[in-house]
Design a protein around this motif. Sequence first.
Motif, short mmCIF file in Angstrom:
data_model
loop_
_atom_site.label_atom_id
_atom_site.label_comp_id
_atom_site.label_asym_id
_atom_site.label_seq_id
_atom_site.Cartn_x
_atom_site.Cartn_y
_atom_site.Cartn_z
N LEU A 194 0.81 -1.21 0.00
CA LEU A 194 0.00 0.00 0.00
C LEU A 194 0.86 1.27 0.00
O LEU A 194 0.32 2.36 -0.17
N ARG A 195 2.16 1.10 0.22
CA ARG A 195 3.02 2.27 0.24
C ARG A 195 2.97 3.01 -1.09
O ARG A 195 2.98 2.41 -2.15
N GLY A 196 2.97 4.32 -0.98
CA GLY A 196 2.99 5.13 -2.18
C GLY A 196 1.67 5.19 -2.90
O GLY A 196 1.59 5.72 -4.01
N GLN A 197 0.60 4.64 -2.30
CA GLN A 197 -0.71 4.65 -2.93
C GLN A 197 -1.73 5.29 -2.01
O GLN A 197 -1.64 5.16 -0.79
N LYS A 250 -6.04 7.66 -8.04
CA LYS A 250 -5.40 6.38 -7.78
C LYS A 250 -4.22 6.12 -8.70
O LYS A 250 -3.43 5.22 -8.46
N ARG A 251 -4.10 6.90 -9.78
CA ARG A 251 -3.00 6.71 -10.70
C ARG A 251 -1.87 7.66 -10.32
O ARG A 251 -2.06 8.86 -10.24
N SER A 252 -0.72 7.10 -10.09
CA SER A 252 0.42 7.92 -9.68
C SER A 252 0.86 8.81 -10.84
O SER A 252 0.84 8.41 -12.00
N SER A 253 1.26 10.02 -10.52
CA SER A 253 1.77 10.94 -11.53
C SER A 253 3.28 10.85 -11.57
O SER A 253 3.92 10.29 -10.68
N GLU A 254 3.86 11.41 -12.61
CA GLU A 254 5.30 11.39 -12.79
C GLU A 254 5.91 12.65 -12.18
O GLU A 254 5.28 13.71 -12.16
N PRO A 255 7.14 12.57 -11.67
CA PRO A 255 7.78 13.77 -11.13
C PRO A 255 7.97 14.81 -12.24
O PRO A 255 8.18 14.47 -13.40
N PRO A 256 7.91 16.08 -11.88
CA PRO A 256 7.97 17.13 -12.92
C PRO A 256 9.34 17.31 -13.55
O PRO A 256 9.45 17.90 -14.61
N TYR A 257 10.42 16.81 -12.92
CA TYR A 257 11.76 16.96 -13.48
C TYR A 257 12.67 15.90 -12.88
O TYR A 257 12.31 15.22 -11.93
#
Length: 767
Positions: A194-197, A250-257
């Motif tokens: 569950l980590r990171g979610q 629920k969908r993880s996003s990507e880091p901006p840089y």
Amino acid sequence: MSRNILPASLAASCTSFTRPSSSGPSPAAAQWQPVKVKKLTGSACEYCRKRRRKCNGEQPCPLCVDNNQECIYEVTKTETQGQAVKRKHAQMQQDHDELKSLFAILATGSNQKTLEIHNRIRSGQSPGLILQQLKHGDILIQSRLNSERHVRHVLLSSLMQTNASFDDLVDFIGLTVARDPSAQVPTAALLRQLRGQQTDLKGLRSLLGYAQPASTQRRIAISDLLSDQGGPASESGSSRSESLEMENSKRSSEPPYRLPAKPWTTLTDDDDLVTHLVSLYMEWVNPFFRPLEEDLFVAAMQAGDLTSEYCSPFLVNSILAYACLYSEREGAFFQPDDYLTRGQQFHDEAFRLWQLEEGRATLTNLQALAIMYPGCILRGKDKLGVSTCAVITQLCRDVPKTLPTSSPSRIPTSEDMLDYQRARKVASWAAFACDMATANTILQPASNTKCKDDLPTAAELMISPSRVWTGYPHHNKDDLLDTSALWVAHCRLTQLSWKAQRLLYASDRSDPLFPVRVEALTEEMNGWKRALPACLHFQGRLPAPVYDLHSCYAAVIIALYSLFQPIGATQSSPTSESSPIQEIHSPETTLQETIRQGKEANTRALFARVMRDRAIATAQEMAVKMGNFRHHYGLKIIPPYFVQANGVVCFTLLQDLSNPASAAAFKEAFRCLLGAGMQFLWARGMARMLHLTAQNTGIQLPKAIETMLEAVADTAWKKSDTEMLSSCWPNYAIAKDAKVGESVMMEDLIKKWERVALNEEEGRGKR
């Protein structure tokens, strides 16, 4: 060379151990005594050996004593020089083998294991001891992770961080985890997935194999008890847009840089981890708190330029330490699965680097300390945070106002000068905000005796003030956030905070004009709220940093409202058929209007009652915003001022629980505080102090709260937490009633009340 030799018969008599006769030794024996043989030593000490002097082998030897030298031997008293060489060679071989084995583990082990080894090395443990502990430690750690008690702790922590309401949470725990002996308990390894979610009860039910409950009648939400709230309730409706929003979250996003770990930190070379942590800070903290300019910092960090004015190892490690408080990656944990220790390794490293700076007044040092300040507070070390704030205030005065030239060959351009002035001004306002936050938190005057007046404008800030707020890493959002408008509003609120704390803690409250000054400042703060741009007004869902702005306002205005009289001086009488909110004056109601409407002759008493009602109304209003945040974002990542507002709202409503509106608002605020307490010792201490305050003052908490506290007793507070806490956060419920010399600090009160409870329990046991 000649020497005396005894006859064989006399020699034999002299070496025998017979008792001498009373008449004394014979003349021959008296004349011929054996010669004393000098005691030889296997090797001289280092000092005697280098000077070719005789050494008697004592520790210390006389020569070292006479010359005040440390007496060191390469060999022991029982070995020869050759034996000492062999021993030293064997020791060197063992050290070499241990280092080789440790290096192999560091090269092939997981990030968690290598971080654990690094932490032990920094604590001074030898390679042999580390290898010995690792040999048995993996088994112990795995056993602890898989123990039923630990699994229960992880499960309850995950539950408290969901976006579920208090009532749904109580039902879930009561019907499954707490009371059902046959309930399936997942393994720790499964729960760690569950980590990171962002979790919710539906996902947890599926994980545990529980059937989803049938739809039941909708409970009354907080917004049903409160009126005139400018947006949908935290739990109202289930429209299609909300469903789509929850699916997107629920969908993880990507880091901006992308950002490099080297050369900025020695604790990790994982670029992904560093990128993740810095992105967390930039998304959730910097837009509101803003100690640094994102574009200048990111460009300098990506360039890896250690001479840059906008990035330094101290600054980067301070960001990593703070961001770890929001991360669930293995590299963020100092101890496995212990949320309270997240980022401790970077925190210690940052303070080590600050010591090496020796107090240098640079822009990056000022920014780093401004970031360390709230991190100390969230870790329950707000005494350290307060002392850090004093350093920040002094350092801010000494940081150069113009761009220093790093080398004679590089002449800064006009654009370089403008960038530095922008970063310098933003950092100075962040330092001013730290001072105001300290004053408003510990109820004392700020260090700054003058209000900062160089209010920044949108033109001075970034050319493109609006940016996309994604909610990284738990959400995929595309909300536009006007960072310039947010920061200007924050700085203006900080000015009003300075006026409030000077009025509260540095003025004569017995002055007849004191209520007039309070009323004038109240109107000024309400004017600030009405003048906010439309993008910053409270509505159905805001970018998370904007909630910190409303939290800061609520904390300051409640303190202003409740200064004249303790909130709990008298309890509100229960209302009959009328709505509870009708009994409470609106925060915007002026004192003159209330006096015209009221029948009380004593204006000062009426003023105190009006202020108390305003404080309660503001606390109820803020509880709605807290429920809104919890519903949309869950409680895995919580802005810092949001935690402060949680505590202020709970203590404000604590003695007004007979009012249904206050009871509902208190449940929501306490729900968010418990969720924050799973991760921050500061929030955990607030929740514990609230519970103890209720017990020691005879206040009955709502049944749902008592049920929840009983179910999560071992998770919400441990005995070890008492020793870890180092807090000067005050108990707002009793602060104004305290006697001279009586401490109302969180740390002191918790230790005192727990000691009293322990003594009472021991007394009952003796009977």
